[in-house]
Design an enzyme around this catalytic site. Structure first.
Site, short mmCIF file in Angstrom:
data_model
loop_
_atom_site.label_atom_id
_atom_site.label_comp_id
_atom_site.label_asym_id
_atom_site.label_seq_id
_atom_site.Cartn_x
_atom_site.Cartn_y
_atom_site.Cartn_z
N CYS A 276 0.80 -1.24 0.00
CA CYS A 276 0.00 0.00 0.00
C CYS A 276 0.83 1.28 0.00
CB CYS A 276 -0.94 -0.01 1.20
SG CYS A 276 -1.93 -1.49 1.28
C1 UGA Z 1 -1.66 0.51 5.41
C2 UGA Z 1 -2.47 1.45 6.32
O1 UGA Z 1 -1.98 1.43 7.64
C3 UGA Z 1 -3.96 1.07 6.30
O2 UGA Z 1 -4.69 2.02 7.04
C4 UGA Z 1 -4.43 1.03 4.85
O3 UGA Z 1 -5.78 0.66 4.76
C5 UGA Z 1 -3.59 0.05 4.07
O4 UGA Z 1 -2.22 0.48 4.11
C6 UGA Z 1 -4.06 0.02 2.63
O5 UGA Z 1 -3.96 1.04 1.96
O6 UGA Z 1 -4.62 -0.99 2.21
P1 UGA Z 1 -0.49 -1.85 5.85
O7 UGA Z 1 0.33 -1.57 4.63
O8 UGA Z 1 -1.05 -3.18 6.07
O9 UGA Z 1 -1.73 -0.80 5.95
O10 UGA Z 1 0.36 -1.59 7.08
P2 UGA Z 1 0.91 -0.72 8.23
O11 UGA Z 1 0.74 -1.52 9.44
O12 UGA Z 1 0.43 0.67 8.24
O13 UGA Z 1 2.43 -0.76 7.78
C7 UGA Z 1 2.92 0.00 6.69
C8 UGA Z 1 4.38 0.30 6.93
O14 UGA Z 1 4.52 1.07 8.10
C9 UGA Z 1 5.22 -0.96 7.13
O15 UGA Z 1 6.41 -0.87 6.42
C10 UGA Z 1 5.45 -1.02 8.62
O16 UGA Z 1 6.66 -1.61 8.95
C11 UGA Z 1 5.43 0.45 8.99
N1 UGA Z 1 4.95 0.66 10.36
C12 UGA Z 1 3.78 0.15 10.75
C13 UGA Z 1 5.73 1.33 11.25
O17 UGA Z 1 6.81 1.81 10.90
N2 UGA Z 1 5.28 1.51 12.53
C14 UGA Z 1 4.11 1.00 12.94
O18 UGA Z 1 3.75 1.16 14.11
C15 UGA Z 1 3.34 0.30 12.03
#
Ligand code: UGA
Length: 445
Positions: A276
């Site tokens: 995403c």
């Molecule tokens: C992301 C968004 O968070 C969702 O709200 C959205 O619906 C989704 O994309 C989408 O567009 O479908 P996702 O990619 O599953 O979801 O994951 P996240 O948990 O947000 O992680 C994205 C990135 O942020 C990862 O690389 C992860 O390592 C990083 N991240 C995540 C952090 O650096 N810190 C965190 O606390 C969580």
């Protein structure tokens, strides 16, 4: 209600099982016969915690099919949740157009009012300028005979079921009152969510802005971390802690300090990945350009992210006294609780090492098979992390799997080579005293 969903990918399938769980009848439409056969057998074609249980539980309410027409005719609400791949320049709307044409044709001889929902992530204007005209043209209907809604999803991989069932907001970009009524009925079981009623283009923009904002926070953290690394005795964790205590970020309510989850993104690491953030920010940056908007942040945050893995990789190489011939990569999933390796920092580190003629040991709890498929015999995959660590010069911890925390310092030490370096890119071991480790490098320190 009866719902037809185009696309049995991650968004389509999670929506399907959760809406079935609320008592709706759901038709899952996909062109991929293999996926449909799996679903008919109650098996999930994708990994997502809890999905298989809900699939099995609601088998009597879920009807997988490759026959779109029948499902469309039956449904009150038709959801488009097909893929919108990014080709490097723009998102590819081929599947969206195909679904719209199919829906339009199927509705030609039907008089019942239905709402067509775009759930796929699409650039602003797509619902109003592409989906609506295609459906109206092929159904030969007027705008007041069909409802349209852009309803973006906010599901995190690994927590998608939880997020669907406990939404913080439900964004409905609708074209008419009738469409909004049908959508409010669809979501009537999700009482705690704030409803954002707007137009389709704003809904599309909300989705891109939400992901870009989170991605910006990560790249901002990594840029600040790079400055911290040049300073003696400065740890970015302390800096972010000090910043996050601002009461406008972490308010004190009833004497309790509230720490918003957003602050978890305010952290140095090896950059964001997944299906995403990288795709959506690039799509918005390219859209920005197309609209002749002069911007710097979107392209800048992409640049920081694209170079962060190499930055982290070089931190390990520079700190190792000898020639590095083998590295270990612990974690190839882009984050815990998923087997998704798309744009994953761990995968990018493997590629960098292979490009530099290094041997690579790899371990992941659920993404190993996907990783094996990608590198096809070029890497050594281990079941247990300590086996991957054993003969490696540098160990990169690239996914914050909780199980890594269960490895004791003594076990880690016993398996590390004498002059090995550990680069803890996710700062998972930050609470353990570093002196027990020979060399452990954190990002942003
Ligand atoms: C992301 C968004 O968070 C969702 O709200 C959205 O619906 C989704 O994309 C989408 O567009 O479908 P996702 O990619 O599953 O979801 O994951 P996240 O948990 O947000 O992680 C994205 C990135 O942020 C990862 O690389 C992860 O390592 C990083 N991240 C995540 C952090 O650096 N810190 C965190 O606390 C969580």
């Amino acid at each position: 209600m009866k719902i037809a969903i185009f696309g049995t990918g991650y968004v389509g399938l999670v929506s399907a099982v959760c809406l079935a769980e609320k008592g709706n009848i759901v038709y899952c439409i996909d062109k991929d016969l293999q996926k449909i056969e799996m679903l008919k057998n109650g098996e999930s074609p994708i990994y997502e915690p809890g999905l298989d249980v809900l699939l099995e539980k609601n088998r009597d309410k879920i009807f997988p099919t490759i026959e779109a027409q029948e499902a469309i005719i039956e449904a009150d609400v038709i959801i488009i949740a097909v893929g919108t791949p990014f080709d490097g320049q723009k998102i590819d709307l081929t599947y969206i157009s195909q679904a719209a044409i199919e829906i339009g044709k199927a509705l030609r001889n039907s008089k019942r009012y239905r709402t067509i929902v775009v759930k796929s992530t699409v650039i602003p204007g797509t619902t109003e300028n592409l989906v609506m005209p295609l459906i109206l043209e092929h159904s030969q209907k007027a705008i007041d005979q069909i409802g349209f809604c852009m309803n973006p999803e906010f599901l995190r991989e690994g927590k998608a079921i939880e997020d669907f069932n406990n939404p913080d907001r439900i964004v409905l970009g609708v074209t008419s009152k009738k469409a909004s009524q049908q959508m409010l009925k669809l979501y009537s079981g999700f009482s705690n969510a704030v409803m954002v009623l707007t137009n389709p283009t704003s809904a599309e923009m909300i989705k891109y802005t939400a992901n870009s904002f989170l991605a910006l926070t990560i790249s901002f953290s990594n840029e600040i971390a790079r400055i911290c690394e040049t300073l003696t005795g400065v740890d970015s964790e302390v800096i972010f802690h000090g910043v996050a205590l601002d009461k406008r970020i972490s308010p004190i309510i009833d004497g309790r300090l509230i720490r918003p989850e957003l602050t978890a993104y305010l952290k140095a690491g090896c950059g964001f990945g997944g299906s995403c953030f990288p795709k959506d920010v690039k799509a918005l940056a390219s859209f920005e350009k197309q609209r002749n908007v002069e911007g710097a942040l979107l392209s800048g945050l992409i640049r920081i992210n694209d170079s962060q893995v190499e930055h982290v990789f070089n931190m390990g190489i520079k700190n190792h006294k000898k020639k590095v011939s083998r590295i270990a990569v612990l974690g190839t999933a882009f984050k815990p609780d998923t087997d998704d390796i798309r744009e994953s920092p761990g995968i990018k580190i493997i590629q960098l090492a292979l490009d530099n003629n290094m041997k690579v040991n790899v371990q992941d709890y659920i993404a190993s098979e996907n990783t094996r498929g990608k590198f096809n015999g070029q890497i050594e995959i281990h079941k247990y992390p300590l086996d991957a660590v054993k003969n490696s010069d540098i160990v990169f911890i690239t996914t914050a799997w909780e199980k890594y925390l269960k490895i004791s310092d003594a076990d880690f030490e016993a398996n590390l080579k004498r002059d090995a370096i550990v680069v803890d890119t996710r700062s998972i071991y930050k609470k353990r005293p570093a002196k027990k480790w020979r060399i452990r490098i954190g990002v942003g320190k």
